[in-house]
Design a protein around this motif. Structure first.
Motif, PDB file in Angstrom:
ATOM      1  N   GLY A  34       0.819  -1.215   0.000  1.00 56.15           N
ATOM      2  CA  GLY A  34       0.000   0.000   0.000  1.00 56.15           C
ATOM      3  C   GLY A  34       0.847   1.257   0.000  1.00 56.15           C
ATOM      4  N   VAL A  35       1.919   1.278   0.814  1.00 56.24           N
ATOM      5  CA  VAL A  35       2.815   2.439   0.839  1.00 56.24           C
ATOM      6  C   VAL A  35       3.459   2.627  -0.531  1.00 56.24           C
ATOM      7  CG1 VAL A  35       4.981   3.348   1.770  1.00 56.24           C
ATOM      8  CG2 VAL A  35       3.271   2.389   3.306  1.00 56.24           C
ATOM      9  N   PHE A  36       3.927   1.536  -1.125  1.00 50.82           N
ATOM     10  CA  PHE A  36       4.576   1.617  -2.433  1.00 50.82           C
ATOM     11  C   PHE A  36       3.644   2.238  -3.466  1.00 50.82           C
ATOM     12  CE2 PHE A  36       5.173  -0.297  -6.630  1.00 50.82           C
ATOM     13  CZ  PHE A  36       6.443   0.170  -6.924  1.00 50.82           C
ATOM     14  N   PHE A  37       2.413   1.737  -3.549  1.00 56.85           N
ATOM     15  CA  PHE A  37       1.472   2.270  -4.539  1.00 56.85           C
ATOM     16  C   PHE A  37       0.997   3.667  -4.179  1.00 56.85           C
ATOM     17  CE2 PHE A  37       1.126  -2.207  -5.763  1.00 56.85           C
ATOM     18  CZ  PHE A  37       1.330  -2.069  -7.129  1.00 56.85           C
ATOM     19  N   GLY A  38       0.840   3.941  -2.891  1.00 61.45           N
ATOM     20  CA  GLY A  38       0.435   5.282  -2.464  1.00 61.45           C
ATOM     21  C   GLY A  38       1.458   6.332  -2.865  1.00 61.45           C
ATOM     22  N   LYS A  39       2.748   6.017  -2.697  1.00 59.44           N
ATOM     23  CA  LYS A  39       3.805   6.957  -3.080  1.00 59.44           C
ATOM     24  C   LYS A  39       3.935   7.051  -4.594  1.00 59.44           C
ATOM     25  CE  LYS A  39       7.067   6.783   0.742  1.00 59.44           C
ATOM     26  NZ  LYS A  39       8.385   6.317   1.153  1.00 59.44           N
ATOM     27  N   ARG A  40       3.913   5.920  -5.233  1.00 61.63           N
ATOM     28  CA  ARG A  40       4.153   5.864  -6.681  1.00 61.63           C
ATOM     29  C   ARG A  40       3.079   6.607  -7.460  1.00 61.63           C
ATOM     30  NH1 ARG A  40       7.628   2.833  -9.720  1.00 61.63           N
ATOM     31  NH2 ARG A  40       6.934   2.368 -11.810  1.00 61.63           N
ATOM     32  N   PHE A  41       1.845   6.459  -7.043  1.00 58.98           N
ATOM     33  CA  PHE A  41       0.737   7.038  -7.805  1.00 58.98           C
ATOM     34  C   PHE A  41       0.057   8.187  -7.071  1.00 58.98           C
ATOM     35  CE2 PHE A  41       1.064   2.555  -9.095  1.00 58.98           C
ATOM     36  CZ  PHE A  41       1.427   2.756 -10.416  1.00 58.98           C
ATOM     37  N   ASN A  42       0.620   8.570  -5.904  1.00 57.26           N
ATOM     38  CA  ASN A  42       0.062   9.660  -5.093  1.00 57.26           C
ATOM     39  C   ASN A  42      -1.449   9.488  -4.900  1.00 57.26           C
ATOM     40  OD1 ASN A  42       0.129  11.894  -3.496  1.00 57.26           O
ATOM     41  ND2 ASN A  42      -0.026  13.327  -5.194  1.00 57.26           N
ATOM     42  N   LEU A  43      -1.812   8.305  -4.452  1.00 55.78           N
ATOM     43  CA  LEU A  43      -3.221   7.971  -4.308  1.00 55.78           C
ATOM     44  C   LEU A  43      -3.797   8.512  -3.007  1.00 55.78           C
ATOM     45  CD1 LEU A  43      -3.068   4.229  -5.363  1.00 55.78           C
ATOM     46  CD2 LEU A  43      -3.852   6.133  -6.752  1.00 55.78           C
ATOM     47  N   ARG A  44      -4.990   9.017  -3.073  1.00 56.75           N
ATOM     48  CA  ARG A  44      -5.799   9.315  -1.885  1.00 56.75           C
ATOM     49  C   ARG A  44      -6.999   8.394  -2.019  1.00 56.75           C
ATOM     50  NH1 ARG A  44      -7.501  14.531  -0.573  1.00 56.75           N
ATOM     51  NH2 ARG A  44      -8.528  13.322   1.024  1.00 56.75           N
TER      52      ARG A  44
END
Length: 191
Positions: A156-166
């Protein structure tokens, strides 16, 4: 039950924990080992404890548990999901859905482990007669949930940072979806 069947069961019980952990990791946007280990530990603990409680109470409370367990899981997950969706629409200062808060982690741990309670009930009727016969399956369930939850948080952290997801809306819908899935599986199984 074979060793392979026990581990497949353990992994399948951990899938809800995995999904919730991914969402929490995305929301946090950075690795927070203390929080991730606490969440993984509590998810593993509750996933292992619930089958024990189900097994323990199967002879006395089977009819009560089976009647309401899916409604309890649905209500807890829907509550958290709706709360998470509402957080999306608040200003940064007003947000209160915080996957680092113990109350939130405990609620998620209980909600994602309700299915494991039913598994414990089935253990009572499938040859697990003693506590010693349950030790291996309970340990496998706890370990699988711990490892899979920790992996989910990191993913989740990886994808949150990579795609700047909210992903508060997405995460809320996932929690509600898991609750609805649990509810329908139990309702359809009883008809």
């Amino acid at each position: 039950m074979s060793i392979l069947e026990i581990w497949l069961l353990a992994v399948s019980l951990a899938i809800d924990c995995f999904t919730v952990s991914i969402t929490s990791g995305i929301i946090l946007h950075r690795i927070r080992w203390g929080i991730f280990l606490k969440m993984a530990f509590l998810f593993g603990l509750f996933q292992a404890a619930m089958p024990f409680l189900g097994w323990l109470g199967a002879s006395r409370f089977n009819h009560l548990i089976e009647t309401y367990d899916h409604w309890i899981a649905f209500a807890l997950l829907a509550f958290l999901g709706i709360r998470m969706i509402r957080e999306h629409f608040k200003d940064e200062e007003e947000r209160s859905f915080d996957p680092t808060r113990m109350k939130v982690i405990l609620t998620l741990a209980v909600a994602t482990s309700i299915d494991a309670l039913a598994v414990g009930i089935s253990f009572a009727f499938t040859g697990f007669r003693t506590l010693s016969s349950l030790l291996y399956p309970l340990t496998a369930i706890g370990i699988a949930s711990f490892v899979i939850s920790l992996a989910g948080s990191l993913i989740g952290v990886f994808f949150g940072k990579r795609f700047n997801l909210r992903v508060e809306i997405f995460g809320g819908l996932v929690l509600i979806g898991i609750g609805v899935k649990i509810l329908f599986e139990h309702l359809l199984a009883n008809h």
